[in-house]
Every structure is written in C-alpha cells, then in structure tokens.
Design an enzyme around this catalytic site. Structure first.
Site, PDB file in Angstrom:
ATOM      1  N   ASP A  34     -11.506 -11.434   8.924  1.00 34.57           N
ATOM      2  CA  ASP A  34     -11.285 -10.094   8.366  1.00 34.57           C
ATOM      3  C   ASP A  34     -12.551  -9.297   7.834  1.00 34.57           C
ATOM      4  O   ASP A  34     -12.548  -7.955   8.175  1.00 34.57           O
ATOM      5  CB  ASP A  34     -10.608 -10.416   6.878  1.00 34.57           C
ATOM      6  CG  ASP A  34     -10.308  -8.985   6.049  1.00 34.57           C
ATOM      7  OD1 ASP A  34      -9.362  -8.481   6.372  1.00 34.57           O
ATOM      8  OD2 ASP A  34     -11.072  -9.104   5.152  1.00 34.57           O
ATOM      9  N   GLY A  37      -1.649 -15.209  -4.802  1.00 30.86           N
ATOM     10  CA  GLY A  37      -1.274 -13.918  -3.838  1.00 30.86           C
ATOM     11  C   GLY A  37      -2.768 -13.411  -3.116  1.00 30.86           C
ATOM     12  O   GLY A  37      -2.558 -12.462  -2.380  1.00 30.86           O
ATOM     13  N   LYS A  61     -14.366  -5.583   9.523  1.00 26.99           N
ATOM     14  CA  LYS A  61     -14.841  -4.642   8.612  1.00 26.99           C
ATOM     15  C   LYS A  61     -16.392  -4.101   8.833  1.00 26.99           C
ATOM     16  O   LYS A  61     -16.629  -3.040   8.821  1.00 26.99           O
ATOM     17  CB  LYS A  61     -14.712  -4.990   7.223  1.00 26.99           C
ATOM     18  CG  LYS A  61     -13.086  -4.954   6.548  1.00 26.99           C
ATOM     19  CD  LYS A  61     -12.995  -5.767   5.347  1.00 26.99           C
ATOM     20  CE  LYS A  61     -11.661  -5.761   5.027  1.00 26.99           C
ATOM     21  NZ  LYS A  61     -11.272  -6.409   3.807  1.00 26.99           N
ATOM     22  N   LYS A 106      -7.716  -1.758   9.418  1.00 24.76           N
ATOM     23  CA  LYS A 106      -9.170  -2.321  10.218  1.00 24.76           C
ATOM     24  C   LYS A 106      -8.885  -2.876  11.381  1.00 24.76           C
ATOM     25  O   LYS A 106      -9.878  -2.836  12.197  1.00 24.76           O
ATOM     26  CB  LYS A 106      -9.623  -3.402   8.878  1.00 24.76           C
ATOM     27  CG  LYS A 106      -8.833  -4.547   8.714  1.00 24.76           C
ATOM     28  CD  LYS A 106      -9.308  -5.309   7.908  1.00 24.76           C
ATOM     29  CE  LYS A 106      -8.555  -6.301   7.557  1.00 24.76           C
ATOM     30  NZ  LYS A 106      -7.090  -6.164   6.735  1.00 24.76           N
ATOM     31  N   VAL A 140     -11.871  -0.255   4.967  1.00 23.96           N
ATOM     32  CA  VAL A 140     -13.139  -1.160   4.587  1.00 23.96           C
ATOM     33  C   VAL A 140     -13.239  -0.817   3.299  1.00 23.96           C
ATOM     34  O   VAL A 140     -13.268   0.131   2.513  1.00 23.96           O
ATOM     35  CB  VAL A 140     -14.484  -0.943   5.309  1.00 23.96           C
ATOM     36  CG1 VAL A 140     -15.484  -1.621   4.693  1.00 23.96           C
ATOM     37  CG2 VAL A 140     -14.008  -0.938   6.797  1.00 23.96           C
ATOM     38  N   VAL A 185       0.862  -1.080   0.074  1.00 26.65           N
ATOM     39  CA  VAL A 185      -0.003   0.155  -0.107  1.00 26.65           C
ATOM     40  C   VAL A 185       0.821   1.206  -0.020  1.00 26.65           C
ATOM     41  O   VAL A 185       0.652   2.202  -0.592  1.00 26.65           O
ATOM     42  CB  VAL A 185      -0.960  -0.125   1.111  1.00 26.65           C
ATOM     43  CG1 VAL A 185      -1.748   1.304   1.244  1.00 26.65           C
ATOM     44  CG2 VAL A 185      -1.971  -1.207   1.229  1.00 26.65           C
TER      45      VAL A 185
END
Length: 431
Positions: free
Chosen positions: A201, A187, A205, A105, A132, A15
């Site tokens: 996960d 990936g 969120k 998150k 999110v 990121v």
C-alpha cells in the site's frame, strides 16, 4: 450561482458515504467557496435496496453507463477502489468529457500516464488528492505550492495500519501477531492484511508522490517494498535504548545517481519530526531547495478525512466549470530520469544476530563485515538466548549492496547461528 454542477459517484461505501455527507451538510459553504452549487445526481451501487446509514436524494443505479454517459453530469467521482472496473470506468468518463476525481491509489500508481493522456485529450481535470494521505493535502501542494522548488526528498508514514501496529508494539510491548489481531478487530487492518503489512500500500503511494516530486514517471515496479512482518519486540527495545523509534517509511530521493523510491522499516531518532507520529496517523516530510523542510500531518484514512480531499477536488473541478476555466494541472512527469535501485542507496544499519558465546567471535564478526567495506559504529551484547549471545551491530553509512554481502558473509560464519533482523537507520548524520 445559476449554474448547478452535477456529480455522479461511482461507489457508495465508506468514502462515498463521507462524500455525500460533506457535500450535503456543507452545501451552502461549498457553494460560496466554489462559486457554484454542487449537487450529486446519481450514485453507482451494487444494491439499490440496501439499508444505508445515510439517506440521499440522488438516484441510485447499478448501471455505470447511466452515470458516465449522463449528459447532465459534469464530474464523475470514482470511489470503488481496486484496479478494475475503476480504471476502465475512469477512462470512459474522461473520454465522455467528464472531469474525474478519484481516491484510487492502485489505478493512479499503475495507470496514471494513460489517464492523464485521456484527460489532456479531452481538456478535463483528473484530480486525485485523496489517493495519498487521506485528508492530508499533499498532491496539490507538490503540484502547486511547492512547484518552484527542486525537491530532493519525500519521506513519510503513509500507511496508518502499520503505524498503529508499530506504535502498539512500542508502547505496550505487543508482538506482531497479537497487534495484528487487534488491528483487524478494530477495522484498521483487512482480513488479508498483506498490502498493509507487506508495504505494498505504501509503495503505491510513494510511486505517486515520487512521480510528482521529481517530474519523472516512477512506476510501482520501480519501488522496492519491505514490510514489518519480521520486526520483533527485541528490536523495538534495542531501538529505544539507542534513542530510536521504528516506523514503516516510504522514501523517495533524487541524487546524482538518479531517483530512488522504497518502502521499508527504519529506525529514526526520537528527535525526528516523524518519530512523534502516533496511532493511525500519517505524516509526509518534504525537503526542497527553497522551502527547506516541511511536514504534512493528519488522518490518512477514514470516511470523512478522505471525503474532505475528494470534495476539495470536486470543488476545484466545479470552479473550472462555473468560470469556464481550463487551469488544469495534468501530468507533471516532464522528464525520463534514471531510476536508481535500492542497492545504490546508503544508510547506517542495525543488525541483530545470535552467535556462539566464546572468545574470538567478535573478531570473526568484525572481520566478516570489514571484508565487505562495512565499518562498525557500535556493538551491543546484553543478553543470552539459551547458550548463545545476542549481538547488535550498528554500522556507519554503507551502500546497501555492500551491506547485503556482509549479511550473507555473517550468515555463513560457523560461529553465527542466525542473523535475526536487519533494519536501516534513517534521519541521522552518521558517516
């Protein structure tokens, strides 16, 4: 544009690289739209000498304090992931009077209140659009564009890994183990995929979205999470025959019983907007009293989609700095509403089981579920597994706690060998 707003990045991974790329390649456009030039001054990294695919003129450092305490840095973007040291570094940055942008998150779901209090105390922004939905705008629309609405439901596909896996299982008939291996090779899934395939996960969120949508703190512990590990190709085939597709849904609702938030696999009709969400894409469906139904769709992860949201937050903070504004929208959890457990939710259910193939079995099954106030909408018996019959039951809408008792009763019947799968049905008007 005399003022240059300077940014410090905590992290230069997937990121972080995307953020550097977007802020560099779109610098003139961003300066026009933000009303100020934005420059990255420092980046926290593990190894400054590591060869990177993207070069930068920013200073690379291994010392987080040199980023957080630099008086020239106005905005700190936390892109490390995980709970620590991210939480501690964000708190320190806020207390240093820095605006903070994050894609985290994990921290926002568990420590949002603490961070918001620090932001309010220091009159700075805490922005987390990328936490999110990756590049999908959803936090800001809930806080601003839909703020006049009473939201009754937020429902979405918020984990690209599991949506990719279920899509492959549906379109190509793969089993869970095979498609997981493929997702890892591409990936999409981590070496330890538990957070994705176990629904954790998505639970983080939906805790964030529910807190914003309903104006009350929904903690991660308040979210019931069930993953996709028990889904088998047979369930997908039966669903297709019934006119459904299976998705891992994150759902939050406000009813007269309170606020509930949950993550679980669900059958949805092929006509539902979420049924068409394929591959690793995300989509979030919102129902408001004024706007009606709205859906937000796009890439839920990846370097550039996530960077798009991070950079938008950086630009918002930069505007406030450039124009000496304090238009921060901080914590919107103004109330303490009752959290309604999943046992109080209601929906139709799909139940697949193996039973003895002999007279009287269907009567025993119908009697067992009927004793728990569960009514059957339809029954399918199409194939044998060895000497036993595979039976699929579709119920009318039933309270979860009654359904669970019915499943326990079925499991205890001598004529039932195994209750293989139990899946909720969502997005239908069955009563």
């Amino acid at each position: 544009m005399d003022k240059v707003v300077r940014v410090g990045l905590l992290g230069f991974g997937t990121v972080g690289t995307g953020v550097v790329r977007v802020l560099t390649e779109n610098a003139s456009l961003i300066a026009q739209r933000a009303g100020t030039a934005i420059a990255i001054k420092k980046i926290l990294v593990r190894d400054p000498n590591k060869k990177r695919a993207l070069s930068t003129t920013a200073e690379l450092t291994t010392d987080p304090a040199s980023v957080i305490r630099d008086p020239e840095i106005d905005i700190v973007a936390e892109l490390l992931g995980g709970e620590e040291p991210a939480r501690t570094l964000m708190l320190e940055a806020l207390n240093q009077g820095k605006h903070v942008v994050t894609a985290n998150k994990d921290v926002m779901a568990k420590y949002g209140r603490e961070l918001f209090e620090a932001a309010e105390k220091n009159n700075v922004n805490l922005l987390f659009e990328a936490s999110v939905g990756g590049g999908i705008p959803i936090i800001r629309p809930l806080k601003r564009c839909l703020a006049a609405n009473r939201i009754s439901e937020v429902m979405g596909i918020v984990n690209g890994t599991t949506n990719y896996m279920l899509d492959k299982m549906t379109s190509e008939g793969m089993d869970f183990a095979t498609v997981l291996a493929e997702a890892q090779a591409k990936g999409y899934a981590e070496a330890d995929p538990t957070a994705d395939v176990g629904g954790l996960d998505a639970a983080r969120k939906i805790a964030i979205l529910a807190s914003i949508a309903f104006g009350t703190r929904v903690r991660l512990d308040d979210v019931s999470a069930e993953g996709i590990t028990k889904i088998e190709p047979e369930d997908i085939d039966y669903g297709r025959e019934l006119g459904y597709v299976i998705k891992l849904l994150a759902i939050a609702q406000e009813t007269d019983k309170g606020v509930n938030a949950r993550v679980h696999p669900a059958f949805i009709p092929l006509t539902h907007p979420l049924a068409a969400v394929r591959d690793a894409f995300n989509a979030i469906f919102i129902r408001g009293d004024a706007v009606g139904d709205a859906m937000f769709y796009g890439r839920g992860a990846g370097s550039l989609p996530t960077a798009s949201a991070v950079c938008a937050d950086i630009m918002e903070a930069a505007r406030d700095i450039a124009h000496h504004s304090s238009s921060h929208i901080l914590c919107t959890c103004f109330e303490e509403k009752r959290i309604s457990p999943i046992s109080e939710t209601e929906s139709p259910y799909y139940i697949r089981l193996l039973a003895e193939d002999k007279p009287g079995v269907m009567a025993a099954i119908a009697g067992a579920v009927g004793a728990q106030q569960v009514s059957l909408n339809s029954v399918i018996q199409k194939r044998r597994v060895g000497t036993r019959a595979e039976i699929v039951l579709i119920t009318y809408k039933v309270k979860d706690e009654d359904l669970q008792l019915a499943v326990q009763t079925l499991s205890g019947l001598s004529v039932v060998n195994k209750v293989s799968t139990v899946i909720r049905v969502v997005g239908v008007d069955a009563e």
